[in-house]
Design a protein around this motif. Structure first.
Motif, PDB file in Angstrom:
ATOM      1  N   ASP A  74      50.238  31.271  47.050  1.00 32.71           N
ATOM      2  CA  ASP A  74      50.264  30.674  48.195  1.00 32.71           C
ATOM      3  C   ASP A  74      51.503  30.940  49.158  1.00 32.71           C
ATOM      4  N   LYS A  75      52.439  31.546  48.631  1.00 32.01           N
ATOM      5  CA  LYS A  75      53.536  32.235  49.636  1.00 32.01           C
ATOM      6  C   LYS A  75      53.554  33.801  50.001  1.00 32.01           C
ATOM      7  N   MET A  76      52.415  34.270  49.430  1.00 34.61           N
ATOM      8  CA  MET A  76      52.353  35.830  49.529  1.00 34.61           C
ATOM      9  C   MET A  76      51.590  36.258  50.857  1.00 34.61           C
ATOM     10  N   THR A  77      51.630  37.356  51.322  1.00 36.13           N
ATOM     11  CA  THR A  77      51.168  37.885  52.517  1.00 36.13           C
ATOM     12  C   THR A  77      49.929  38.712  51.622  1.00 36.13           C
ATOM     13  N   ARG A  78      48.981  38.954  52.305  1.00 35.52           N
ATOM     14  CA  ARG A  78      47.641  39.655  52.062  1.00 35.52           C
ATOM     15  C   ARG A  78      48.016  41.153  51.475  1.00 35.52           C
ATOM     16  N   GLU A  79      49.040  41.838  52.196  1.00 38.32           N
ATOM     17  CA  GLU A  79      49.582  43.174  51.991  1.00 38.32           C
ATOM     18  C   GLU A  79      50.310  42.909  50.534  1.00 38.32           C
ATOM     19  N   GLU A  80      51.243  41.928  50.330  1.00 38.22           N
ATOM     20  CA  GLU A  80      51.760  41.995  48.910  1.00 38.22           C
ATOM     21  C   GLU A  80      50.803  41.722  47.880  1.00 38.22           C
ATOM     22  N   VAL A  81      49.758  40.892  48.141  1.00 42.41           N
ATOM     23  CA  VAL A  81      48.698  40.745  47.048  1.00 42.41           C
ATOM     24  C   VAL A  81      48.165  41.801  46.585  1.00 42.41           C
ATOM     25  N   ALA A  82      47.778  42.669  47.633  1.00 40.66           N
ATOM     26  CA  ALA A  82      47.068  44.073  47.634  1.00 40.66           C
ATOM     27  C   ALA A  82      47.889  44.877  46.868  1.00 40.66           C
ATOM     28  N   ILE A  83      49.161  45.011  47.215  1.00 37.84           N
ATOM     29  CA  ILE A  83      50.117  46.105  46.395  1.00 37.84           C
ATOM     30  C   ILE A  83      50.307  45.585  44.860  1.00 37.84           C
ATOM     31  N   LYS A 159      42.840  31.418  51.525  1.00 31.42           N
ATOM     32  CA  LYS A 159      42.850  32.612  52.627  1.00 31.42           C
ATOM     33  C   LYS A 159      42.908  33.975  51.985  1.00 31.42           C
ATOM     34  N   THR A 160      43.322  34.169  50.751  1.00 29.93           N
ATOM     35  CA  THR A 160      43.215  35.314  49.928  1.00 29.93           C
ATOM     36  C   THR A 160      41.837  36.069  50.007  1.00 29.93           C
ATOM     37  N   GLY A 161      40.700  35.310  49.913  1.00 32.62           N
ATOM     38  CA  GLY A 161      39.418  35.805  49.927  1.00 32.62           C
ATOM     39  C   GLY A 161      39.071  35.647  48.461  1.00 32.62           C
ATOM     40  N   ALA A 162      39.542  35.038  47.620  1.00 35.83           N
ATOM     41  CA  ALA A 162      39.129  34.860  45.962  1.00 35.83           C
ATOM     42  C   ALA A 162      38.316  33.760  45.928  1.00 35.83           C
ATOM     43  N   PHE A 163      38.491  32.896  46.882  1.00 30.27           N
ATOM     44  CA  PHE A 163      37.555  31.500  46.680  1.00 30.27           C
ATOM     45  C   PHE A 163      36.913  31.327  47.991  1.00 30.27           C
ATOM     46  N   THR A 164      35.761  30.491  47.932  1.00 25.14           N
ATOM     47  CA  THR A 164      35.370  29.916  49.403  1.00 25.14           C
ATOM     48  C   THR A 164      34.296  28.853  48.706  1.00 25.14           C
ATOM     49  N   VAL A 165      34.137  27.962  49.756  1.00 27.53           N
ATOM     50  CA  VAL A 165      33.364  26.669  49.698  1.00 27.53           C
ATOM     51  C   VAL A 165      32.143  26.661  50.599  1.00 27.53           C
ATOM     52  N   ALA A 166      31.234  26.192  49.889  1.00 29.13           N
ATOM     53  CA  ALA A 166      29.707  26.017  50.634  1.00 29.13           C
ATOM     54  C   ALA A 166      29.196  24.956  50.232  1.00 29.13           C
ATOM     55  N   ASP A 167      28.660  24.033  51.062  1.00 30.47           N
ATOM     56  CA  ASP A 167      27.737  22.854  50.646  1.00 30.47           C
ATOM     57  C   ASP A 167      26.352  22.994  51.272  1.00 30.47           C
ATOM     58  N   GLY A 168      25.416  22.326  50.476  1.00 31.89           N
ATOM     59  CA  GLY A 168      23.987  22.251  51.153  1.00 31.89           C
ATOM     60  C   GLY A 168      23.221  23.706  50.751  1.00 31.89           C
TER      61      GLY A 168
END
Length: 419
Positions: A74-83, A159-168
């Motif tokens: 939750d505290k990481m930037t996308r760049e940190e997650v990527a590295i 926001k990292t793109g690992a999860f998303t929510v959709a209904d209906g």
């Protein structure tokens, strides 16, 4: 470039016997001949010294981008997650895993970087974001103050793109098509409660039948299939009716759903046979509710294994679901030894090689690696292979022990050679 591997015994990924004292010819990135080969025709000769050539290992359930507890992500930037993800991927390859299916993570960029030679790691079949209903297993808001307003998502983890929510129905169709656009080889949905999420008990049924059918229809229209995170028999029945073809975990199985899985040819990717580690493997931690859920699924998997054996379910693949820091991902190989203890050596080896290859072929033209076959040692297969000091059919310890992995090759390139 031609490489000849001589003086080899071969486990081809399927048979329960080794092919003794044979040779392989590799041309560029494919195995083109197995049998009598004149080493003089090759540009390079590798003497296997009587050791075992086998397919590179495959893991059908990884989360490469999840390299820390969720409260840290939750505290990481996308760049940190990527590295960090690149480091996780490299260590997977150096454990002998040459292909993985990532079933919740924004891994397309990493996959492309590996394929193009800018990073080191296994082949990746990405699902991109795992899709769930609101208050489902992909709704990883960490507390009830993170209210979703006007479609805005206040959870940094999501926001990292690992999860998303959709209904209906319309929302699910759009979410599936978005993942396909973003490079998904297959679609991952959440069809029931999860052990690592706070607000969805294991026994919840997630997605109506119509919503689930919408996901299957959208995936099928693009030549691929839906994999579902799923624990309970009731959720599995609904998913089977909807046409879901890959059950991730499938921990709380009963006889009825075992028969349905067998009859429909659904793939099962069991996890958590290393159940003593489950509390450390599933995160976030710190909640008694989460510990209770992880303990429940860890114990239930052994009963499901008995049903898999009872009904002779063959479409069973290796998947680890490791989530967390590098020390957690390093337990990846432990699961193979645990599976051997529950089943047997040849079943464990098929699960981590040929069975995964067959599952991945269900992506058809969404499959990013269509030039050769995966998970087998056969003519026309990718040159993704290991040379092992020992006979894996007598016990997988020689496969999981890095000192006995003498050679790791992926796509015809050698990444480790201690012969």
């Amino acid at each position: 470039m031609k490489i000849a591997i001589i003086n080899a015994n071969v486990f081809n990924g399927t048979d329960d016997q080794l092919e003794r004292n044979t040779s392989l010819l590799i041309e560029d990135n494919l195995i083109t001949k197995i049998g009598d080969i004149d080493p003089a025709i090759a540009d390079e000769v590798i003497d296997a010294q009587g050791k075992t050539v086998m397919p590179g290992l495959m893991d059908a359930h990884v989360h490469i981008t999840m390299s820390a507890p969720f409260y840290e992500l939750d505290k990481m930037t996308r760049e940190e997650v990527a590295i960090r993800s690149a480091k996780v991927a490299e260590e997977m390859l150096m454990r002998g895993f040459t292909t993985v299916r990532d079933v919740a993570g924004n891994t397309l960029g990493l996959k492309n970087s590996i394929d193009q030679g800018y990073a080191t790691g296994p082949r990746i079949l990405p699902s991109q974001a795992a899709i769930s209903q609101t208050c489902g297993h992909s709704d990883y808001r960490q507390n009830q103050a993170q209210q979703r307003v006007g479609g805005h998502e206040d959870s940094p983890l999501m926001k990292t793109g690992a999860f998303t929510v959709a209904d209906g129905r319309s929302g699910v169709l759009k979410a599936v098509r978005e993942q396909l656009f973003m490079g998904a080889s297959q679609i991952k949905i959440m069809a029931g409660g999860g052990a690592s999420s706070t607000f969805d008990p294991l026994d919840t049924l997630q997605y109506t039948l119509d919503e689930m059918k919408a996901a299957v229809e959208a995936a099928s229209d693009y030549g691929t299939y839906v994999a579902a995170h799923i624990h309970t028999a009731d959720a599995m029945r609904r998913a089977a009716e909807a046409g879901v073809m890959s059950f991730e975990h499938a921990t709380i199985m009963d006889d009825d759903i075992a028969k349905i899985i067998k009859d429909k040819g659904i793939y099962v990717i069991p996890s958590y046979f290393t159940s003593s580690l489950i509390a450390e493997r599933k995160i976030p931690l710190g909640s008694e509710v989460l510990y209770q859920k992880t303990e429940r699924v860890g114990k239930a998997m052994f009963k499901s294994a008995e049903l898999i054996k009872k009904y002779d379910i063959q479409n069973v693949c290796f998947g680890t679901d490791c989530v967390g820091r590098l020390d957690v991902h390093k337990t990846q190989s432990n699961e193979l030894q645990a599976i051997e203890n529950v089943f047997d050596s040849v079943t464990a080896l098929r699960m981590v090689t040929a069975n995964c290859g067959r599952l991945f072929e269900m992506s058809t033209y969404q499959h990013p690696y269509q030039q050769g076959k995966l998970g087998v040692i056969t003519e026309g297969a990718y040159a993704d292979l290991l040379i092992i000091d020992g006979n894996p059919l007598s016990g997988v310890e020689c496969v999981t022990n890095p000192e006995k992995q003498n050679l790791i090759m992926k796509d015809g390139m050698v990444y480790k050679n201690t012969l």
